[in-house]
Every structure is written in structure tokens, then in C-alpha cells.
Design a protein around this motif. Structure first.
Motif, PDB file in Angstrom:
ATOM      1  N   PHE A 235     -25.532 -20.594 -72.989  1.00  0.00           N
ATOM      2  CA  PHE A 235     -25.389 -19.174 -72.622  1.00  0.00           C
ATOM      3  C   PHE A 235     -24.612 -18.356 -73.654  1.00  0.00           C
ATOM      4  CE2 PHE A 235     -25.574 -20.962 -68.114  1.00  0.00           C
ATOM      5  CZ  PHE A 235     -26.907 -20.630 -67.927  1.00  0.00           C
ATOM      6  N   THR A 236     -24.283 -18.916 -74.820  1.00  0.00           N
ATOM      7  CA  THR A 236     -23.449 -18.198 -75.781  1.00  0.00           C
ATOM      8  C   THR A 236     -24.263 -17.609 -76.930  1.00  0.00           C
ATOM      9  OG1 THR A 236     -23.039 -20.161 -77.139  1.00  0.00           O
ATOM     10  CG2 THR A 236     -21.512 -19.737 -75.294  1.00  0.00           C
ATOM     11  N   TYR A 237     -23.668 -16.629 -77.596  1.00  0.00           N
ATOM     12  CA  TYR A 237     -24.259 -15.994 -78.773  1.00  0.00           C
ATOM     13  C   TYR A 237     -24.535 -17.041 -79.855  1.00  0.00           C
ATOM     14  CZ  TYR A 237     -24.418 -12.914 -82.906  1.00  0.00           C
ATOM     15  OH  TYR A 237     -24.772 -12.277 -84.070  1.00  0.00           O
ATOM     16  N   GLU A 238     -23.573 -17.940 -80.057  1.00  0.00           N
ATOM     17  CA  GLU A 238     -23.727 -18.955 -81.100  1.00  0.00           C
ATOM     18  C   GLU A 238     -24.910 -19.873 -80.826  1.00  0.00           C
ATOM     19  OE1 GLU A 238     -19.836 -17.188 -81.229  1.00  0.00           O
ATOM     20  OE2 GLU A 238     -20.885 -18.194 -79.579  1.00  0.00           O
ATOM     21  N   ALA A 239     -25.173 -20.174 -79.563  1.00  0.00           N
ATOM     22  CA  ALA A 239     -26.338 -20.992 -79.218  1.00  0.00           C
ATOM     23  C   ALA A 239     -27.624 -20.290 -79.633  1.00  0.00           C
ATOM     24  CB  ALA A 239     -26.361 -21.280 -77.719  1.00  0.00           C
ATOM     25  N   GLY A 240     -27.653 -18.975 -79.500  1.00  0.00           N
ATOM     26  CA  GLY A 240     -28.835 -18.227 -79.906  1.00  0.00           C
ATOM     27  C   GLY A 240     -29.056 -18.249 -81.405  1.00  0.00           C
ATOM     28  N   THR A 241     -27.981 -18.104 -82.178  1.00  0.00           N
ATOM     29  CA  THR A 241     -28.140 -18.122 -83.636  1.00  0.00           C
ATOM     30  C   THR A 241     -28.552 -19.506 -84.122  1.00  0.00           C
ATOM     31  OG1 THR A 241     -25.773 -18.590 -83.978  1.00  0.00           O
ATOM     32  CG2 THR A 241     -26.451 -16.275 -83.934  1.00  0.00           C
ATOM     33  N   ARG A 242     -27.974 -20.560 -83.528  1.00  0.00           N
ATOM     34  CA  ARG A 242     -28.352 -21.925 -83.921  1.00  0.00           C
ATOM     35  C   ARG A 242     -29.816 -22.193 -83.588  1.00  0.00           C
ATOM     36  NH1 ARG A 242     -23.271 -23.186 -81.552  1.00  0.00           N
ATOM     37  NH2 ARG A 242     -24.338 -23.913 -79.647  1.00  0.00           N
ATOM     38  N   ALA A 243     -30.228 -21.777 -82.405  1.00  0.00           N
ATOM     39  CA  ALA A 243     -31.606 -22.017 -81.975  1.00  0.00           C
ATOM     40  C   ALA A 243     -32.591 -21.283 -82.874  1.00  0.00           C
ATOM     41  CB  ALA A 243     -31.778 -21.569 -80.524  1.00  0.00           C
ATOM     42  N   MET A 244     -32.279 -20.044 -83.232  1.00  0.00           N
ATOM     43  CA  MET A 244     -33.187 -19.273 -84.075  1.00  0.00           C
ATOM     44  C   MET A 244     -33.338 -19.917 -85.447  1.00  0.00           C
ATOM     45  SD  MET A 244     -35.141 -16.612 -83.913  1.00  0.00           S
ATOM     46  CE  MET A 244     -36.364 -17.527 -84.860  1.00  0.00           C
ATOM     47  N   ALA A 245     -32.240 -20.413 -85.997  1.00  0.00           N
ATOM     48  CA  ALA A 245     -32.306 -21.087 -87.305  1.00  0.00           C
ATOM     49  C   ALA A 245     -33.195 -22.332 -87.225  1.00  0.00           C
ATOM     50  CB  ALA A 245     -30.905 -21.457 -87.768  1.00  0.00           C
ATOM     51  N   ALA A 246     -33.038 -23.103 -86.134  1.00  0.00           N
ATOM     52  CA  ALA A 246     -33.846 -24.314 -85.978  1.00  0.00           C
ATOM     53  C   ALA A 246     -35.317 -23.979 -85.766  1.00  0.00           C
ATOM     54  CB  ALA A 246     -33.311 -25.128 -84.796  1.00  0.00           C
ATOM     55  N   LEU A 247     -35.596 -22.958 -84.989  1.00  0.00           N
ATOM     56  CA  LEU A 247     -36.995 -22.587 -84.700  1.00  0.00           C
ATOM     57  C   LEU A 247     -37.687 -22.023 -85.944  1.00  0.00           C
ATOM     58  CD1 LEU A 247     -36.419 -20.898 -81.218  1.00  0.00           C
ATOM     59  CD2 LEU A 247     -37.619 -23.067 -81.627  1.00  0.00           C
ATOM     60  N   ALA A 248     -36.970 -21.234 -86.729  1.00  0.00           N
ATOM     61  CA  ALA A 248     -37.566 -20.639 -87.935  1.00  0.00           C
ATOM     62  C   ALA A 248     -37.890 -21.696 -88.983  1.00  0.00           C
ATOM     63  CB  ALA A 248     -36.631 -19.590 -88.514  1.00  0.00           C
ATOM     64  N   ALA A 249     -37.200 -22.825 -88.934  1.00  0.00           N
ATOM     65  CA  ALA A 249     -37.417 -23.888 -89.921  1.00  0.00           C
ATOM     66  C   ALA A 249     -38.606 -24.782 -89.587  1.00  0.00           C
ATOM     67  CB  ALA A 249     -36.150 -24.734 -90.038  1.00  0.00           C
ATOM     68  N   LEU A 250     -39.206 -24.611 -88.416  1.00  0.00           N
ATOM     69  CA  LEU A 250     -40.335 -25.443 -88.023  1.00  0.00           C
ATOM     70  C   LEU A 250     -41.572 -25.113 -88.855  1.00  0.00           C
ATOM     71  CD1 LEU A 250     -39.986 -25.242 -84.111  1.00  0.00           C
ATOM     72  CD2 LEU A 250     -39.335 -27.163 -85.595  1.00  0.00           C
ATOM     73  N   ASP A 251     -42.450 -26.091 -89.022  1.00  0.00           N
ATOM     74  CA  ASP A 251     -43.697 -25.851 -89.752  1.00  0.00           C
ATOM     75  C   ASP A 251     -44.546 -24.797 -89.046  1.00  0.00           C
ATOM     76  OD1 ASP A 251     -43.018 -27.719 -91.667  1.00  0.00           O
ATOM     77  OD2 ASP A 251     -44.061 -29.364 -90.652  1.00  0.00           O
ATOM     78  N   THR A 252     -44.517 -24.830 -87.712  1.00  0.00           N
ATOM     79  CA  THR A 252     -45.227 -23.821 -86.918  1.00  0.00           C
ATOM     80  C   THR A 252     -44.205 -23.166 -86.000  1.00  0.00           C
ATOM     81  OG1 THR A 252     -47.201 -25.238 -86.932  1.00  0.00           O
ATOM     82  CG2 THR A 252     -47.181 -23.395 -85.377  1.00  0.00           C
ATOM     83  N   PRO A 253     -43.541 -22.132 -86.461  1.00  0.00           N
ATOM     84  CA  PRO A 253     -42.503 -21.492 -85.641  1.00  0.00           C
ATOM     85  C   PRO A 253     -43.124 -20.721 -84.484  1.00  0.00           C
ATOM     86  CG  PRO A 253     -42.844 -20.251 -87.651  1.00  0.00           C
ATOM     87  CD  PRO A 253     -43.674 -21.492 -87.786  1.00  0.00           C
ATOM     88  N   PRO A 254     -42.334 -20.465 -83.449  1.00  0.00           N
ATOM     89  CA  PRO A 254     -42.842 -19.705 -82.302  1.00  0.00           C
ATOM     90  C   PRO A 254     -43.007 -18.222 -82.647  1.00  0.00           C
ATOM     91  CG  PRO A 254     -40.509 -20.101 -82.041  1.00  0.00           C
ATOM     92  CD  PRO A 254     -40.929 -20.871 -83.264  1.00  0.00           C
ATOM     93  N   THR A 255     -43.838 -17.556 -81.873  1.00  0.00           N
ATOM     94  CA  THR A 255     -43.994 -16.107 -82.021  1.00  0.00           C
ATOM     95  C   THR A 255     -43.212 -15.360 -80.940  1.00  0.00           C
ATOM     96  OG1 THR A 255     -45.987 -16.108 -80.650  1.00  0.00           O
ATOM     97  CG2 THR A 255     -46.277 -16.379 -83.039  1.00  0.00           C
ATOM     98  N   ALA A 256     -42.620 -16.100 -80.002  1.00  0.00           N
ATOM     99  CA  ALA A 256     -41.835 -15.477 -78.935  1.00  0.00           C
ATOM    100  C   ALA A 256     -40.740 -16.428 -78.480  1.00  0.00           C
ATOM    101  CB  ALA A 256     -42.723 -15.090 -77.755  1.00  0.00           C
ATOM    102  N   VAL A 257     -39.622 -15.862 -78.044  1.00  0.00           N
ATOM    103  CA  VAL A 257     -38.493 -16.657 -77.544  1.00  0.00           C
ATOM    104  C   VAL A 257     -38.020 -16.072 -76.221  1.00  0.00           C
ATOM    105  CG1 VAL A 257     -36.116 -17.406 -77.941  1.00  0.00           C
ATOM    106  CG2 VAL A 257     -37.729 -17.311 -79.854  1.00  0.00           C
ATOM    107  N   LEU A 258     -37.880 -16.925 -75.221  1.00  0.00           N
ATOM    108  CA  LEU A 258     -37.220 -16.570 -73.963  1.00  0.00           C
ATOM    109  C   LEU A 258     -35.801 -17.123 -74.036  1.00  0.00           C
ATOM    110  CD1 LEU A 258     -37.103 -15.538 -71.030  1.00  0.00           C
ATOM    111  CD2 LEU A 258     -38.080 -17.735 -70.309  1.00  0.00           C
ATOM    112  N   ALA A 259     -34.810 -16.255 -73.892  1.00  0.00           N
ATOM    113  CA  ALA A 259     -33.408 -16.663 -73.972  1.00  0.00           C
ATOM    114  C   ALA A 259     -32.819 -16.764 -72.573  1.00  0.00           C
ATOM    115  CB  ALA A 259     -32.607 -15.666 -74.799  1.00  0.00           C
ATOM    116  N   SER A 260     -31.946 -17.738 -72.362  1.00  0.00           N
ATOM    117  CA  SER A 260     -31.398 -18.010 -71.026  1.00  0.00           C
ATOM    118  C   SER A 260     -30.297 -17.052 -70.610  1.00  0.00           C
ATOM    119  CB  SER A 260     -30.870 -19.446 -70.969  1.00  0.00           C
ATOM    120  OG  SER A 260     -29.862 -19.634 -71.952  1.00  0.00           O
TER     121      SER A 260
END
Length: 349
Positions: A235-260
């Protein structure tokens, strides 16, 4: 200049020509008071401009006219110490304090760390000192049986916010699973098929509800939930930044994110731009809670609006009514959520 003396219950009693116990029964809506006596006392109250204190009101019976709310200590303090604040707490206090005031009550706020060895002493000290007429528990305390059992042993009525578990206390909640399903289905309807989810704190029951809603929506369209699109969070801001960095590094990144949560969504949003992603052109973002900050973000965030203030107000109302009428403090109370579409979502390119 001499300080003006406050009007007391004894002044009202002298003005009305009755005992102060009679005045106390009148202002507390107590028994054995005739209409004529009530009018006589209230005329004295109005003439003198008397405002009953909590101490005076307590003289009339078993009520303390206090509702006590317990919130999770660590995330609350982290929000305050980081100077980001805590909009969830603000909304909770807004709903609870105003509803209590409508009924002549006061709402007090205490922080409890359920991970501390001193949690039981913290809770017991607060209820022993204040003798509240009822207690409001916020997540994760609302599903912590250690705390609810302690309150039960002390003979206290309590309300559990965000909890739909059967058992002691009033359960006041929204359907988090349905809310997550609604948000995910909206993204699917826009044409997104690569949707990620940044999870909530694993200790909160609502985190599991929201994950089930997300999964149900994806699988309901015949799609598979990709494990790499499920990012851990708390539920923290830092969790969002970490998740975005991990998702952007994927070979096929998502086009949408649902945040908790709103903070997670802001973390995702703020991390996207340095990674070369524009919201909503390259990435759609949907948040949970919809505290006031969400409409001021750039772009403004599409969000599930959790009725935080309304849930707290309902919890306070139930506790006050239960105390006044000596009712059993149990039952499920479901409140509706809203889905607010703003500028952070668009069809995928």
C-alpha cells in the motif's frame, strides 16, 4: 481582567431549583423525568448558556460519550514522518468525528502496533483510561482476533471497518472483490489484455479480496493471469515505484496497471515518466481508495472510490445506537463503492 467563570451543572440546578442529578438525567435523556421538569431544566440551560461537559454527562448513567478508534501505528506514523500525510486517516476521522458530534459524542484516535510485544498493554491502557462506549477498528486490526477477543473480554461493543468476517462486532465494509473486478473489467473493455496488479499488504484481508477480484475479471474473459504481472506491494508509494521499474523491464510490459491503493498508484505514475512511459498514452493506471489527492495528480487518476468517511460514520452511528438501546453489537453492513473515470486511462495504442 478577571476571567469569566464557566457555567456548571450546579449553576443550572440552582437556576431550575432542582438537584444536579436531575439536571444530569435531563441532559442525558435519562428516565424518570416529566415533560414539565425537562422544560424547566432546559429553560435554565438556555438562559445560562450552559454547554454540558463530558464529566457532567457521565454523571447521568453508564455512558462515557466517547468512541475510540484504533489505527495501525507503523504506516500511519510513516506517512506523517515522511510528510506525505495519510489521506485514508483524514477521511476516517472526517466521517467518524462529525457523526459522533451529531450525537453529542467525541471520537478519539489511538495508534496500536500489532507487531509489538506491547500491543495488548497499549489496547488495555487506552480502554481502561477512557472507558469508551464503543471502539472502531481499522484494517488490519479489524480482522485481528487477538484484539477483538480482548475487547469482548472487556465488555466493549466494537465495529470492524473493511472486514466482512462473521463474528463479534459490527462489520462495516465495501465489496473489495467486486470493486477490483469492476476496475479490471473497465480496463479490459478499453481493449487492454496486458494488465498488471500491484498487490496490497499481505496482512490485510482486503488485499486478498482485491486480488481475487482482479483474477476473476481476467480469467472471466478467457485470459490467463501472468505471474510476472502480479507485483508484491504493501500500500506504499515505494511499492508502486518498485513495481513500475520491474514491470517496465519485462520483455512484454503491461499496457495497464491496477494499483491496490492511492499511494501505490502515485508511485506507479511518478515512476513511469523517467522510464519513458506517458500516462495514459503508453500506460493506463487505476487506483484504489480515491482520496482527495487523486483528483489533483497529473494526470488525474481513475479510481475506485472507497467510502471511507461513510463507513466510519456508519460504524460510529451503530456503536452509539447500540449503547443507547443496549443492543447486541453484531451484523454485516455493506456500503456501495463508486468507480470514477478520470484522465489516467485510455485504450492501448
Amino acid at each position: 481582567m478577571q476571567k469569566k467563570r464557566s457555567i456548571t451543572i450546579k449553576d443550572v440546578a440552582a437556576e431550575a431549583g432542582v438537584s444536579f442529578q436531575t439536571v444530569s438525567r435531563v441532559i442525558n435523556d435519562g428516565p424518570n423525568v416529566t415533560p414539565a421538569m425537562r422544560e424547566r431544566v432546559m429553560t435554565a440551560v438556555t438562559r445560562l448558556g450552559y454547554v454540558p461537559s463530558l464529566a457532567a454527562r457521565r454523571l447521568g448513567g453508564s455512558r462515557s460519550y466517547l468512541v475510540l478508534a484504533f489505527n495501525d501505528r507503523r504506516p500511519t506514523l510513516e506517512g506523517w514522518q515522511s510528510r506525505r500525510g495519510n489521506d485514508w486517516v483524514d477521511q476516517m476521522l472526517y466521517g467518524g468525528m462529525l457523526k459522533c458530534a451529531e450525537h453529542g459524542y467525541r471520537m478519539l484516535f489511538e495508534l496500536v502496533d500489532s507487531h509489538s510485544d506491547e500491543w495488548e498493554a497499549q489496547v488495555q491502557a487506552a480502554i481502561s483510561a477512557l472507558h469508551p462506549d464503543g471502539v472502531i477498528l481499522t484494517p488490519p486490526h479489524s480482522d485481528d482476533t487477538r484484539i477483538t477477543e480482548l475487547l469482548h473480554r472487556n465488555g466493549l461493543t466494537f465495529a470492524r471497518l473493511g472486514s466482512h468476517r462473521e463474528g463479534e462486532g459490527f462489520a462495516v465494509y465495501m465489496d473489495d472483490e467486486a470493486a477490483a473486478r469492476t476496475a479490471t473489467e473497465y480496463l479490459l473493455d478499453l481493449g487492454h489484455s496486458r494488465i498488471a496488479y500491484v498487490e496490497g499488504h499481505p496482512e490485510y484481508a482486503i488485499s486478498g479480496d482485491r486480488l481475487r477480484g482482479f483474477r476473476g475479471a481476467i480469467e472471466g474473459r478467457g485470459l490467463a493471469v501472468r505471474p510476472e504481472y502480479l507485483q508484491p506491494g504493501d500500500f506504499t508509494y515505494e511499492a508502486g515505484t518498485r513495481a513500475m521499474a520491474a514491470l517496465a523491464a519485462l520483455d512484454t510490459p503491461p499496457t495497464a496497471v491496477l494499483a491496490s491503493s492511492d499511494e501505490v498508484a502515485l508511485g506507479v505514475l511518478h515512476a513511469a515518466a523517467p522510464l519513458g512511459l506517458s500516462v495514459p498514452r503508453d500506460l493506463s493506471v487505476v487506483s484504489f481508495d480515491d482520496t482527495p489527492t487523486m483528483r489533483m495528480s497529473v494526470p488525474s487518476l481513475t479510481a475506485i472510490r472507497q467510502p471511507i468517511a461513510a463507513m466510519t460514520a456508519r460504524a460510529a452511528e451503530l456503536l452509539i445506537e447500540a449503547k443507547a438501546r443496549n443492543l447486541e453489537g453484531t451484523g454485516l453492513h455493506l456500503l456501495p463503492f463508486d468507480f470514477v473515470v478520470r484522465d489516467s486511462t485510455a485504450p492501448p495504442r
